[in-house]
Scaffold this motif. Structure first.
Motif, PDB file in Angstrom:
ATOM      1  N   ARG A   4       0.836  -1.217   0.000  1.00 14.31           N
ATOM      2  CA  ARG A   4       0.000   0.000   0.000  1.00 14.31           C
ATOM      3  C   ARG A   4       0.864   1.259   0.000  1.00 14.31           C
ATOM      4  O   ARG A   4       0.517   2.250  -0.650  1.00 14.31           O
ATOM      5  N   SER A  22       2.166   1.772  -3.576  1.00 18.67           N
ATOM      6  CA  SER A  22       1.136   2.211  -4.523  1.00 18.67           C
ATOM      7  C   SER A  22       0.682   3.642  -4.248  1.00 18.67           C
ATOM      8  O   SER A  22       0.402   4.382  -5.171  1.00 18.67           O
ATOM      9  N   THR A  23       0.640   4.056  -2.993  1.00 15.70           N
ATOM     10  CA  THR A  23       0.244   5.437  -2.701  1.00 15.70           C
ATOM     11  C   THR A  23       1.361   6.433  -2.990  1.00 15.70           C
ATOM     12  O   THR A  23       1.090   7.589  -3.292  1.00 15.70           O
ATOM     13  N   GLY A  70       3.267   6.246  -5.544  1.00 12.51           N
ATOM     14  CA  GLY A  70       3.364   6.391  -6.992  1.00 12.51           C
ATOM     15  C   GLY A  70       4.275   5.386  -7.667  1.00 12.51           C
ATOM     16  O   GLY A  70       4.394   5.381  -8.890  1.00 12.51           O
ATOM     17  N   ILE A  95       4.073   2.365  -8.751  1.00 17.22           N
ATOM     18  CA  ILE A  95       3.126   1.300  -9.047  1.00 17.22           C
ATOM     19  C   ILE A  95       3.821   0.070  -9.613  1.00 17.22           C
ATOM     20  O   ILE A  95       3.456  -1.060  -9.296  1.00 17.22           O
ATOM     21  N   ASP A 109      -6.534  -3.227  -4.922  1.00 15.95           N
ATOM     22  CA  ASP A 109      -6.347  -1.782  -4.775  1.00 15.95           C
ATOM     23  C   ASP A 109      -5.158  -1.299  -5.594  1.00 15.95           C
ATOM     24  O   ASP A 109      -5.219  -0.251  -6.233  1.00 15.95           O
ATOM     25  N   THR A 110      -4.082  -2.068  -5.582  1.00 14.60           N
ATOM     26  CA  THR A 110      -2.892  -1.701  -6.353  1.00 14.60           C
ATOM     27  C   THR A 110      -3.173  -1.735  -7.850  1.00 14.60           C
ATOM     28  O   THR A 110      -2.821  -0.797  -8.576  1.00 14.60           O
ATOM     29  N   SER A 115      -5.969  -1.447  -9.400  1.00 13.62           N
ATOM     30  CA  SER A 115      -6.958  -0.460  -9.821  1.00 13.62           C
ATOM     31  C   SER A 115      -6.413   0.967  -9.805  1.00 13.62           C
ATOM     32  O   SER A 115      -7.030   1.864 -10.364  1.00 13.62           O
ATOM     33  N   GLN A 116      -5.263   1.210  -9.186  1.00 10.11           N
ATOM     34  CA  GLN A 116      -4.676   2.541  -9.155  1.00 10.11           C
ATOM     35  C   GLN A 116      -3.817   2.848 -10.375  1.00 10.11           C
ATOM     36  O   GLN A 116      -3.400   3.985 -10.570  1.00 10.11           O
ATOM     37  N   VAL A 117      -3.569   1.857 -11.206  1.00  6.06           N
ATOM     38  CA  VAL A 117      -2.696   2.046 -12.363  1.00  6.06           C
ATOM     39  C   VAL A 117      -3.485   2.684 -13.505  1.00  6.06           C
ATOM     40  O   VAL A 117      -4.618   2.298 -13.784  1.00  6.06           O
ATOM     41  N   ARG A 118      -2.867   3.666 -14.146  1.00  2.64           N
ATOM     42  CA  ARG A 118      -3.485   4.249 -15.340  1.00  2.64           C
ATOM     43  C   ARG A 118      -3.387   3.241 -16.478  1.00  2.64           C
ATOM     44  O   ARG A 118      -2.402   2.493 -16.591  1.00  2.64           O
ATOM     45  N   GLN A 155     -14.453  -3.326 -10.377  1.00  2.00           N
ATOM     46  CA  GLN A 155     -13.267  -2.837 -11.079  1.00  2.00           C
ATOM     47  C   GLN A 155     -13.061  -3.599 -12.392  1.00  2.00           C
ATOM     48  O   GLN A 155     -11.942  -3.720 -12.874  1.00  2.00           O
TER      49      GLN A 155
END
Length: 152
Positions: free
Chosen positions: A44, A47-48, A50, A52, A81-82, A84-87, A122
């Motif tokens: 976490r 991923s927070t 940046g 990723i 969560d990780t 789903s945070q990726v562009r 997701q």
């Protein structure tokens, strides 16, 4: 003489029978949530912050196969969560950096994500991951997923 093609040779040597336990790799200890919590926290944090790519590689490295259901669910939520945070533009570059084993684990998490309600929310991002993975690696990770008995 009896038809030799119908002889059950396992009946003559009952110790040679293949058991389900023989097909799975031996796990000496069961992973607990307390043991896995530092990895989830690190995942976490990466991923927070940046990073990723490093977070995805960490998530796909050494998944908790020998954990109970609650521990696997907690780890899966961190992985979801990780992912789903990726562009979507960055997915292809991240997939190229994964090893074959990490790709196979990624496929396991993608299929699990598509099968549970948390992951279905997701669904678009998971399908994007799946598309980029199959474009980069073909069907090899899917074949590994189908033939591997270990679950995430």
């Amino acid at each position: 003489m009896t038809d030799w093609r119908r002889i059950d040779i396992d009946a003559f040597d009952p110790e040679s029978r293949l058991k389900t336990e023989d097909l799975l790799p031996p796990y000496t200890t069961q992973v607990t949530l307390a043991e896995l919590q530092p990895k989830i926290t690190q995942l976490r944090n990466l991923s927070t912050s940046g990073d990723i790519s490093a977070a995805v590689q960490l998530a796909m490295q050494d998944p908790p196969y020998s954990a109970d259901g609650a521990t696997k669910a907690a780890y899966f939520q961190a992985v979801l969560d990780t992912l789903s945070q990726v562009r979507q533009a960055d997915i292809a570059n991240i997939v190229k950096q994964l090893s074959l084993d990490q790709e196979a684990v990624l496929v396991k998490y993608l299929y699990k994500g598509m099968s549970v309600p948390e992951g279905q929310r997701q669904g678009g991002i998971l399908l994007a991951w799946f598309e980029k993975l199959t474009q980069a690696s073909g069907i090899a990770p899917i074949t590994h997923y189908l033939s591997d008995r270990r679950t995430v």
